[in-house]
Enzyme design. Structure first.
Site, PDB file in Angstrom:
ATOM      1  N   LYS A   1       0.924  -1.090   0.236  1.00 22.22           N
ATOM      2  CA  LYS A   1      -0.061  -0.223   0.047  1.00 22.22           C
ATOM      3  C   LYS A   1       0.812   1.057   0.275  1.00 22.22           C
ATOM      4  CE  LYS A   1      -2.715   0.727   3.614  1.00 22.22           C
ATOM      5  NZ  LYS A   1      -2.756   2.270   4.185  1.00 22.22           N
TER       6      LYS A   1
ATOM      7  N   ASP B   1       3.014  -1.446  11.999  1.00 16.09           N
ATOM      8  CA  ASP B   1       1.829  -1.781  11.271  1.00 16.09           C
ATOM      9  C   ASP B   1       1.456  -3.461  11.559  1.00 16.09           C
ATOM     10  OD1 ASP B   1       0.347   0.540  10.331  1.00 16.09           O
ATOM     11  OD2 ASP B   1       1.013   0.314   8.172  1.00 16.09           O
TER      12      ASP B   1
ATOM     13  N   GLY C   1      -4.414   7.634   6.256  1.00 14.64           N
ATOM     14  CA  GLY C   1      -3.430   8.743   6.188  1.00 14.64           C
ATOM     15  C   GLY C   1      -2.390   9.318   5.049  1.00 14.64           C
TER      16      GLY C   1
ATOM     17  N   ARG D   1      -5.391   1.161  18.297  1.00 15.15           N
ATOM     18  CA  ARG D   1      -5.112   0.054  18.574  1.00 15.15           C
ATOM     19  C   ARG D   1      -4.451  -0.305  20.140  1.00 15.15           C
ATOM     20  NH1 ARG D   1      -2.650  -0.002  12.205  1.00 15.15           N
ATOM     21  NH2 ARG D   1      -4.732  -0.088  11.285  1.00 15.15           N
TER      22      ARG D   1
ATOM     23  N   ARG E   1      -7.314  -3.528  10.498  1.00 16.16           N
ATOM     24  CA  ARG E   1      -6.361  -4.454  11.009  1.00 16.16           C
ATOM     25  C   ARG E   1      -6.930  -5.091  12.058  1.00 16.16           C
ATOM     26  NH1 ARG E   1      -2.135  -3.337   7.354  1.00 16.16           N
ATOM     27  NH2 ARG E   1      -1.659  -1.410   6.748  1.00 16.16           N
TER      28      ARG E   1
ATOM     29  N   ARG F   1      -7.881  12.239  13.451  1.00 13.22           N
ATOM     30  CA  ARG F   1      -6.392  11.641  13.374  1.00 13.22           C
ATOM     31  C   ARG F   1      -6.190  13.189  13.274  1.00 13.22           C
ATOM     32  NH1 ARG F   1      -4.822   6.704   9.979  1.00 13.22           N
ATOM     33  NH2 ARG F   1      -2.661   6.857  11.120  1.00 13.22           N
TER      34      ARG F   1
END
Ligand code: S3P
Length: 441
Positions: free
Chosen positions: A24, A321, A97, A352, A398, A125
């Site tokens: 990505k 990530d 983002g 997260r 995720r 964010r």
């Protein structure tokens, strides 16, 4: 309930070769840089996920001709700042983002005001981390809070800046590097280490960039206003998508997987370093270098004796990530694993770190937390024997994928909402799980 999946069975053993979708970060960067080149660039194997398709859509709105011909994307650039912007242009960065922040860097010289918006998660964010340094170039940026929506109107009087990036954020670093392209003189960056795809692409495109580094920081100098020609780029597989299959294989009995042609740039392979320390059987075969980026097949086998690990925070950025997947390995390890300074994890598509702590406790794992440090008390005999419903996680792709891997590895009866979240990064995730034998309704 539409968009909810059910997993009621653990995965049986498997031995398969798979290909995950393309990287990505590289897909977004390749398309953005192609928009600034002179001529028609060809990007092959572009990730066709929402984040990347929103990048293509945004460039079209800025007057860049992008066409898909066969399985290649043709991007027609008109050189630096070669946008043709209509009045009242709004760009929707969706969930991304990377798109939202990097495109601001490309717009520092825009002739008309461009408004950037995003979805519910992206709108929560922090954007001040890029808008504050970008304002120092002289560009005009307006936002009510420190977040989207943001309006940017460029200037012809850009000046280079000295920028100190302290978070290990590649998005911040890259936004400044892209702004430097349109700025006369030399922009000087000292950046805590993070993924270096933008640097490698600048080098490959022969842009005026100087790089030095020490253990903790990269020192980057970019001199602006150098035009560059269109290019061809073939995007390799994404290690962040591979992470879920690496972990699934390590946690499954008598299983093996080969994941073909994945980007293994050292600034991204923290997961491999960490899992090898935890006794996971991972090897890299068929290594190649492509335009400065390293790729290989990743081979993984089931791990019998997973052991705990105290993860140094120097590995945080290269695994940023992948921590949700890594935590599942820690949950099955013998001993107590620790992870430190993970504040940035709470700044992602969802908070997260908070979500992971709740999740691990819910599957019966003891977790101790002090601010941004956590200790995970692993249980090598971990089995989940209850009903679990995963919902309200800001549709973070995720988190969804972590929950699927936990369900297939530890058992229990799971309902997981918001399947469509995977469309932002890895639309064929469930299709590959089914190929491995997963029963998913
Ligand atoms: C990315 C950088 C990282 C990462 C994100 C992609 C990039 O974010 O979490 O998924 O492509 O530059 P930060 O720069 O905020 O750490």
């Amino acid at each position: 309930m539409p968009n909810q999946i059910k997993i009621f069975n653990k995965l049986e053993s498997f031995n398969k070769t798979i290909e995950v979708t393309s990287d990505k970060s590289l897909s977004i960067r390749a398309v953005l840089l192609a928009s600034q080149a002179i001529g028609v660039s060809t990007i092959s194997n572009l990730l066709e996920s929402e984040d990347v398709l929103n990048t293509v859509k945004s460039l079209k709105k800025l007057g860049i001709n992008c066409k898909k011909i066969g399985n290649k994307y043709k991007i027609h650039g008109y050189g630096l700042n070669g946008f043709e912007i209509k009045k009242k242009t709004t760009i929707d960065a969706g969930n991304s983002g990377t798109l939202g922040r990097l495109i601001l860097g490309l717009l520092v010289k825009s002739e008309k005001t461009v408004k950037i918006i995003g979805d519910k998660s992206l709108s929560k964010r922090d954007f001040s981390r890029v808008t504050e340094p970008l304002k120092k170039f002289g560009t005009n940026i307006k936002s009510k809070k420190n977040s989207l929506p943001i309006e940017i109107l460029g200037t012809d009087f850009l000046r280079p800046i000295n920028y100190f990036e302290t978070r290990g954020s590649a998005q911040c670093k890259s936004a400044i590097m892209l702004a430097a392209l349109n700025t006369p003189g030399t922009t000087i960056i000292k950046a805590k280490k993070s993924r270096n795809h933008t640097e490698l692409l600048f080098k490959y495109l022969k842009l005026p960039i100087k790089l030095k580094s020490n253990k903790d920081f990269d020192f980057i100098e970019v001199t602006g206003l150098k035009q560059f020609n269109a290019f061809n780029y073939l995007v390799p597989g994404d290690i962040s998508s591979s992470a879920f299959f690496i972990v699934l294989t390590a946690l499954s009995k008598n299983s093996k997987i080969r994941i073909k042609n994945v980007n293994i740039n050292k600034s991204r392979t923290g997961i491999i370093t960490i899992l090898k320390k935890m006794n996971c059987k991972i090897s890299l075969k068929n290594k190649k270098i492509y335009k400065g980026e390293e790729t290989s097949d990743i081979l993984v086998e089931s791990s019998k004796n997973i052991k705990a690990f105290s993860c140094p925070s120097s590995l945080n950025s290269s695994a940023i990530d992948e921590f949700l997947a890594i935590f599942l390995i820690a949950a099955k390890a013998k001993g107590i694993s620790s992870f430190k300074n993970l504040g940035e994890l709470n700044k992602k598509e969802s908070p997260r770190l908070n979500i992971a702590v709740r999740f691990l406790k819910n599957i019966g794992i003891k977790v101790e937390r002090q601010k941004n440090d956590i200790k995970i008390f692993g249980n090598p005999n971990l089995k989940v024997n209850k009903n679990i419903h995963i919902k309200n996680y800001l549709k973070d792709h995720r988190v969804f994928m972590m929950a699927c891997i936990a369900a297939l590895s530890f058992g229990g009866k799971w309902k997981i909402n918001d399947k469509d979240s995977i469309n932002t990064s890895f639309p064929i995730f469930i299709k590959i799980l089914k190929k491995l034998g997963a029963k998913i309704n």
